[in-house]
Motif scaffolding. Structure first.
Motif, PDB file in Angstrom:
ATOM      1  N   GLY A 180       0.803  -1.197   0.063  1.00  0.00           N
ATOM      2  CA  GLY A 180       0.033   0.153  -0.003  1.00  0.00           C
ATOM      3  C   GLY A 180       0.864   1.111  -0.166  1.00  0.00           C
ATOM      4  N   LEU A 227      -2.287   2.930   4.277  1.00  0.00           N
ATOM      5  CA  LEU A 227      -3.506   2.533   3.663  1.00  0.00           C
ATOM      6  C   LEU A 227      -2.904   1.541   2.647  1.00  0.00           C
ATOM      7  CD1 LEU A 227      -4.955   6.022   2.833  1.00  0.00           C
ATOM      8  CD2 LEU A 227      -5.696   4.376   4.556  1.00  0.00           C
ATOM      9  N   PRO A 228      -4.168   0.307   2.813  1.00  0.00           N
ATOM     10  CA  PRO A 228      -3.648  -1.007   1.750  1.00  0.00           C
ATOM     11  C   PRO A 228      -3.911  -0.602   0.157  1.00  0.00           C
ATOM     12  CG  PRO A 228      -5.066  -1.567   3.566  1.00  0.00           C
ATOM     13  CD  PRO A 228      -5.012  -0.090   3.813  1.00  0.00           C
ATOM     14  N   ASP A 229      -3.337  -1.307  -0.542  1.00  0.00           N
ATOM     15  CA  ASP A 229      -3.473  -1.179  -2.031  1.00  0.00           C
ATOM     16  C   ASP A 229      -4.630  -1.889  -2.688  1.00  0.00           C
ATOM     17  OD1 ASP A 229      -2.322  -3.478  -2.060  1.00  0.00           O
ATOM     18  OD2 ASP A 229      -0.647  -2.723  -3.043  1.00  0.00           O
ATOM     19  N   THR A 230      -5.669  -2.536  -1.643  1.00  0.00           N
ATOM     20  CA  THR A 230      -6.754  -3.242  -1.843  1.00  0.00           C
ATOM     21  C   THR A 230      -7.866  -2.380  -1.678  1.00  0.00           C
ATOM     22  OG1 THR A 230      -6.763  -4.058   0.213  1.00  0.00           O
ATOM     23  CG2 THR A 230      -5.869  -5.477  -1.524  1.00  0.00           C
ATOM     24  N   HIS A 285     -11.553  -0.742   4.873  1.00  0.00           N
ATOM     25  CA  HIS A 285     -10.512  -1.942   5.479  1.00  0.00           C
ATOM     26  C   HIS A 285     -10.867  -2.075   6.952  1.00  0.00           C
ATOM     27  CE1 HIS A 285      -8.347  -1.475   1.652  1.00  0.00           C
ATOM     28  NE2 HIS A 285      -8.477  -0.279   1.728  1.00  0.00           N
ATOM     29  N   LEU A 333      -0.238  -3.500   7.699  1.00  0.00           N
ATOM     30  CA  LEU A 333      -0.564  -3.437   6.410  1.00  0.00           C
ATOM     31  C   LEU A 333      -0.453  -4.491   5.425  1.00  0.00           C
ATOM     32  CD1 LEU A 333      -1.284  -0.853   4.276  1.00  0.00           C
ATOM     33  CD2 LEU A 333       1.299  -0.821   4.340  1.00  0.00           C
ATOM     34  N   ALA A 349      -5.551  -1.001   7.572  1.00  0.00           N
ATOM     35  CA  ALA A 349      -5.162   0.347   7.536  1.00  0.00           C
ATOM     36  C   ALA A 349      -4.605   0.829   8.998  1.00  0.00           C
ATOM     37  CB  ALA A 349      -6.405   1.486   7.347  1.00  0.00           C
ATOM     38  N   SER A 404     -11.890   5.196   3.942  1.00  0.00           N
ATOM     39  CA  SER A 404     -11.132   3.792   3.708  1.00  0.00           C
ATOM     40  C   SER A 404     -11.391   2.891   4.766  1.00  0.00           C
ATOM     41  CB  SER A 404      -9.592   4.015   3.416  1.00  0.00           C
ATOM     42  OG  SER A 404      -9.436   4.917   2.175  1.00  0.00           O
TER      43      SER A 404
END
Length: 295
Positions: free
Chosen positions: A14, A35-38, A42, A90, A95, A149
């Protein structure tokens, strides 16, 4: 609470943002937000840093710094097996928010001298370092619950050492904390009031002492205010800061409360064969459990 973003750095799993949170009342705190990239929303963690007599870093004790930081890297090597636990969270899709407490990182003064002076000045006006820390941690949880998010129903508090104290304290005070992982900080207060114990010294004791509260509540009683929400508490058998009788007394009290709620399965009490640390194998065990609780 308002937020300002200064930097965003891509990392494995992320991004990490360097931000500032304005708590009001003239209190602004630098923070790191991972913050995750998914796709969200979250599950999230409020990661609460330790004391450790190291004031140059705060939030960087939990999450990798956005720039090379030898002090933070040495800290991770010493206590976390070179794996900051926020980075592992993470990677798992959480998050993660970590904020500099008053006196650390971007809010640091001149080490112990500044800490002693701050405590004295706060007490002169009827406040305490412990109360400021507790209030700010709850405000950080408030803010995290509003982030677009973040799934506000799946926020955990996680901390090591003083951060472990802060984690169960925040869970006791904030309705936003759905589960807690506390590492290397749980004991009954009478068992800590011994010569040379951190609880009887200046410096770190100021951040753990609420005047008069011990008349009514022992430390595990405070933690138990979060029952029946899930709590993972872990104190190593070789952790010299916490005498075994004090830990055993606290664990007995916690067990009584969760059992009274019919929620013994939500309480995980551990005494691993280790010292004052949160190494990768223990991170794996704790975070596997946390994922199950927030599922």
């Amino acid at each position: 609470i308002t937020k300002e973003v200064f930097t965003e750095v891509p990392v494995a799993g992320g991004v990490i943002q360097e931000i500032a949170l304005d708590f009001g009342s003239g209190l602004t705190a630098p923070a790191l937000l991972a913050l995750p990239d998914t796709k969200g929303p979250h599950p999230a963690v409020l990661a609460l840093h330790d004391h450790g007599s190291e004031f140059a870093i705060g939030k960087e004790k939990c999450l990798p710094s956005t720039a090379p930081n030898p002090v933070a890297e040495a800290w991770a090597q010493r206590f976390f097996g070179a794996r900051p636990y926020g980075a592992e969270l993470l990677r798992r899709g959480f998050a993660v928010l970590s904020v500099d407490a008053l006196g650390w990182g971007g809010r640091a003064g001149n080490g112990y001298a500044a800490q002693q002076a701050l405590a004295a000045n706060l007490m002169q006006i009827g406040l305490s370092p412990a109360s400021i820390m507790a209030w700010e941690d709850c405000r950080a949880a408030d803010w995290l619950a509003t982030h677009p998010s973040v799934d506000a129903q799946r926020i955990a508090a996680v901390g090591f050492s003083l951060g472990g104290f802060r984690a169960w304290q925040t869970a006791a005070l904030s309705p936003h904390i759905a589960a807690t992982v506390s590492i290397s900080w749980m004991a009954s207060l009478p068992g800590l009031m011994t010569p040379e114990n951190n609880q009887t010294r200046g410096q770190s004791a100021f951040w753990m002492t609420h005047p008069l509260l011990a008349r009514y509540l022992d430390l595990p009683d405070i933690a138990a205010l979060s029952a029946p929400r899930p709590l993972w508490s872990e104190v190593g058998l070789a952790d010299h800061l916490f005498p075994a009788p004090a830990v055993e007394s606290a664990y007995t009290r916690l067990s009584e409360v969760w059992q009274a709620f019919g929620a013994a399965d939500r309480l995980a009490l551990h005494r691993p064969d280790c010292g004052h640390s949160f190494l990768p194998d223990r991170q794996t065990a704790a975070f596997d459990w946390l994922e199950r609780q927030l599922r």
